[in-house]
Design a protein around this motif. Structure first.
Motif, mmCIF file in Angstrom:
data_model
loop_
_atom_site.group_PDB
_atom_site.id
_atom_site.type_symbol
_atom_site.label_atom_id
_atom_site.label_comp_id
_atom_site.label_asym_id
_atom_site.label_seq_id
_atom_site.Cartn_x
_atom_site.Cartn_y
_atom_site.Cartn_z
ATOM 1 N N GLU A 263 4.158 -8.934 -2.673
ATOM 2 C CA GLU A 263 2.879 -8.958 -1.967
ATOM 3 C C GLU A 263 2.659 -7.649 -1.217
ATOM 4 O OE1 GLU A 263 0.451 -11.541 1.433
ATOM 5 O OE2 GLU A 263 2.389 -12.241 0.701
ATOM 6 N N ASN A 264 3.727 -7.133 -0.596
ATOM 7 C CA ASN A 264 3.600 -5.856 0.116
ATOM 8 C C ASN A 264 3.260 -4.724 -0.854
ATOM 9 O OD1 ASN A 264 4.332 -7.227 2.426
ATOM 10 N ND2 ASN A 264 6.481 -6.595 2.353
ATOM 11 N N LEU A 265 3.900 -4.747 -2.025
ATOM 12 C CA LEU A 265 3.643 -3.724 -3.039
ATOM 13 C C LEU A 265 2.201 -3.820 -3.521
ATOM 14 C CD1 LEU A 265 5.180 -1.513 -4.656
ATOM 15 C CD2 LEU A 265 5.605 -3.235 -6.415
ATOM 16 N N TRP A 266 1.718 -5.045 -3.696
ATOM 17 C CA TRP A 266 0.336 -5.260 -4.128
ATOM 18 C C TRP A 266 -0.660 -4.734 -3.088
ATOM 19 C CZ3 TRP A 266 -3.152 -5.912 -7.612
ATOM 20 C CH2 TRP A 266 -4.381 -6.511 -7.311
ATOM 21 N N LEU A 267 -0.392 -4.989 -1.823
ATOM 22 C CA LEU A 267 -1.290 -4.514 -0.769
ATOM 23 C C LEU A 267 -1.327 -2.992 -0.708
ATOM 24 C CD1 LEU A 267 -0.427 -7.049 2.098
ATOM 25 C CD2 LEU A 267 -2.525 -6.954 0.728
ATOM 26 N N LEU A 268 -0.167 -2.356 -0.894
ATOM 27 C CA LEU A 268 -0.138 -0.897 -0.892
ATOM 28 C C LEU A 268 -0.876 -0.351 -2.109
ATOM 29 C CD1 LEU A 268 0.836 1.761 0.328
ATOM 30 C CD2 LEU A 268 3.006 1.465 -0.893
ATOM 31 N N LEU A 269 -0.668 -0.977 -3.266
ATOM 32 C CA LEU A 269 -1.350 -0.532 -4.483
ATOM 33 C C LEU A 269 -2.861 -0.634 -4.339
ATOM 34 C CD1 LEU A 269 -1.606 0.208 -7.484
ATOM 35 C CD2 LEU A 269 -1.167 -2.200 -8.032
ATOM 36 N N THR A 270 -3.364 -1.771 -3.884
ATOM 37 C CA THR A 270 -4.817 -1.940 -3.775
ATOM 38 C C THR A 270 -5.406 -1.034 -2.701
ATOM 39 O OG1 THR A 270 -4.453 -3.861 -2.321
ATOM 40 C CG2 THR A 270 -4.843 -4.292 -4.662
ATOM 41 N N SER A 271 -4.634 -0.787 -1.642
ATOM 42 C CA SER A 271 -5.110 0.114 -0.592
ATOM 43 C C SER A 271 -5.281 1.525 -1.134
ATOM 44 C CB SER A 271 -4.124 0.109 0.577
ATOM 45 O OG SER A 271 -4.506 1.060 1.560
ATOM 46 N N GLU A 272 -4.277 1.993 -1.873
ATOM 47 C CA GLU A 272 -4.360 3.359 -2.408
ATOM 48 C C GLU A 272 -5.382 3.441 -3.542
ATOM 49 O OE1 GLU A 272 -0.695 5.302 -3.234
ATOM 50 O OE2 GLU A 272 0.084 5.021 -1.208
ATOM 51 N N THR A 273 -5.497 2.378 -4.327
ATOM 52 C CA THR A 273 -6.473 2.391 -5.420
ATOM 53 C C THR A 273 -7.890 2.441 -4.864
ATOM 54 O OG1 THR A 273 -4.947 1.089 -6.789
ATOM 55 C CG2 THR A 273 -7.230 1.209 -7.520
ATOM 56 N N SER A 274 -8.144 1.725 -3.778
ATOM 57 C CA SER A 274 -9.488 1.739 -3.187
ATOM 58 C C SER A 274 -9.861 3.124 -2.671
ATOM 59 C CB SER A 274 -9.574 0.708 -2.056
ATOM 60 O OG SER A 274 -8.718 1.064 -0.973
ATOM 61 N N LEU A 275 -8.853 3.924 -2.299
ATOM 62 C CA LEU A 275 -9.126 5.279 -1.806
ATOM 63 C C LEU A 275 -9.605 6.203 -2.920
ATOM 64 C CD1 LEU A 275 -6.122 5.816 0.661
ATOM 65 C CD2 LEU A 275 -8.502 5.286 1.215
ATOM 66 N N LEU A 276 -9.409 5.787 -4.185
ATOM 67 C CA LEU A 276 -9.920 6.593 -5.299
ATOM 68 C C LEU A 276 -11.443 6.632 -5.286
ATOM 69 C CD1 LEU A 276 -7.589 5.336 -8.199
ATOM 70 C CD2 LEU A 276 -7.508 7.573 -7.060
ATOM 71 N N ALA A 277 -12.068 5.593 -4.716
ATOM 72 C CA ALA A 277 -13.530 5.532 -4.683
ATOM 73 C C ALA A 277 -14.123 6.668 -3.862
ATOM 74 C CB ALA A 277 -13.987 4.178 -4.141
ATOM 75 N N THR A 278 -13.387 7.109 -2.840
ATOM 76 C CA THR A 278 -13.886 8.182 -1.970
ATOM 77 C C THR A 278 -13.154 9.499 -2.212
ATOM 78 O OG1 THR A 278 -12.316 7.560 -0.224
ATOM 79 C CG2 THR A 278 -14.498 6.516 -0.183
ATOM 80 N N SER A 279 -12.324 9.512 -3.238
ATOM 81 C CA SER A 279 -11.514 10.700 -3.579
ATOM 82 C C SER A 279 -10.570 11.093 -2.453
ATOM 83 C CB SER A 279 -12.418 11.895 -3.934
ATOM 84 O OG SER A 279 -13.207 11.592 -5.066
ATOM 85 N N ALA A 280 -10.236 10.130 -1.577
ATOM 86 C CA ALA A 280 -9.249 10.411 -0.533
ATOM 87 C C ALA A 280 -7.879 10.656 -1.146
ATOM 88 C CB ALA A 280 -9.184 9.245 0.451
ATOM 89 N N ILE A 281 -7.681 10.114 -2.334
ATOM 90 C CA ILE A 281 -6.487 10.401 -3.132
ATOM 91 C C ILE A 281 -6.967 10.902 -4.492
ATOM 92 C CG2 ILE A 281 -4.430 9.472 -4.249
ATOM 93 C CD1 ILE A 281 -4.273 7.336 -2.197
ATOM 94 N N PRO A 282 -6.539 12.078 -4.929
ATOM 95 C CA PRO A 282 -6.898 12.522 -6.284
ATOM 96 C C PRO A 282 -6.290 11.576 -7.324
ATOM 97 C CG PRO A 282 -6.043 14.342 -4.951
ATOM 98 C CD PRO A 282 -5.771 13.084 -4.186
ATOM 99 N N PHE A 283 -6.988 11.395 -8.424
ATOM 100 C CA PHE A 283 -6.505 10.436 -9.424
ATOM 101 C C PHE A 283 -5.135 10.824 -9.959
ATOM 102 C CE2 PHE A 283 -5.943 8.393 -13.488
ATOM 103 C CZ PHE A 283 -6.372 7.092 -13.229
#
Length: 336
Positions: A139-159
């Motif tokens: 569950e912790n891994l899932w929360l981290l994954l979805t958090s970082e994936t959502s940042l792709l929408a604003t390009s806060a993390i490059p793909f």
């Protein structure tokens, strides 16, 4: 007729060249694909003529396996129980046989030794992969994954950064399939398509998914206090454990270790995200950086192994044999 069964795949194995032909059977080299280790497979002449799909050679090999196990038992009983097993110079050299489990894993059935303190690999397999999904770390891994994936929408993390961190953890795994089903809002169609392509990729070929991997199973067993840190260290130094360590396991270990590194976009520390279960990851990495202990060169690191009983032997329908008596390298991580 043997050309029909050369270069054939079954489970995580593939046959290659036929090297020996006798009246009763044919011997092929057989590669365990995800570990790239080669064994000898002997099948009956009748089975070769039938053009088998998944080989079964217990009827052919069990007499030899029984004889080997009997000789192993004699070696085992001839040494006092309080004395370490050390082979006598010039003594009897026995072939090593492994039972094949679910056409995927290898279980030693004729070994006279094992790494002191190691847990048998098949003990890890008793942990159901379904248990992973209710494991707090998942569950912790899932929360981290979805958090970082959502940042792709604003390009806060490059793909490309996201891909480097997550590709091996989502590829072919339930984690990836869940991400595909529950893609965070705001992602462009192009980004979602690229993620789907990674999730569905077969780049590494056959092997364990993340939830099936020995890495996740070791983490679960450690968190549940079924094994200790010392047992994890000993297991990763045991050749019989490591012969099932796949290239997929190496990628999972490296990817999980990378998640422990601080990142500017994380408001909490990685350990706060992933929880205390992640504390065993550096121990796993250290173990995978080294070759397992070699027998008999490091004989003091080993203990005698009791021979298997009849019930253990007869549960296998397929046996493979080690092709040589020299020590062959195992898959390891490379320091960078």
């Amino acid at each position: 007729m043997t050309e029909n069964v050369s270069n054939r795949t079954f489970g995580w194995f593939e046959t290659a060249d036929e090297i020996i032909t006798t009246a009763e059977g044919h011997t092929f080299t057989c590669r365990h694909v995800p570990t790239n280790r080669t064994y000898l497979l002997r099948v009956s002449t009748g089975e070769v003529k039938d053009g088998w799909r998944t080989p079964h050679n217990s009827a052919l090999e069990l007499p030899t396996v029984h004889a080997t196990v009997a000789a192993t038992a004699k070696l085992y009983s001839s040494s006092p129980p309080d004395r370490d097993f050390v082979p006598e110079p010039g003594g009897l050299i026995l072939p090593e046989y492994h039972g094949v489990l679910d056409a995927r894993y290898l279980v030693p059935v004729s070994a006279v030794y094992r790494r002191r303190g190691a847990i048998p690999f098949e003990n890890l397999l008793s942990i159901p992969s379904a248990l992973v999904h209710i494991f707090p770390f998942w569950e912790n891994l899932w929360l981290l994954l979805t958090s970082e994936t959502s940042l792709l929408a604003t390009s806060a993390i490059p793909f490309d950064v996201w891909e480097d961190r997550w590709q091996h953890l989502v590829r072919g795994s339930e984690l990836g399939r869940q991400l595909f089903r529950e893609m965070p809002a705001g992602l462009s169609g192009r980004v979602a398509t690229r993620i789907a392509s990674i999730v569905n990729s077969q780049e590494l070929g056959v092997g364990p998914s993340l939830e099936e991997s020995s890495i996740i199973r070791l983490m679960i067993a450690t968190a549940g206090k079924q094994v200790t840190k010392k047992q994890v260290e000993a297991s990763l130094a045991c050749p019989f454990f490591r012969m099932n360590t796949t290239v997929h396991d190496l990628h999972y270990a490296v990817a999980l270790a990378a998640l422990l590194q601080p990142q500017e976009w994380l408001f909490q520390s990685p350990l706060e995200w992933l929880g205390p279960t992640a504390l065993i990851i550096p121990t796993i990495i250290d173990g995978l950086l080294a070759q397992p202990s070699a027998f008999p060169d490091d004989s003091s690191a080993f203990e005698r192994c009791p021979p298997p009983d009849e019930a253990t032997l007869t549960r296998f329908s397929l046996f493979l044999r080690e092709p040589e008596l020299t020590v062959r390298p195992y898959l390891t991580l490379q320091e960078t």
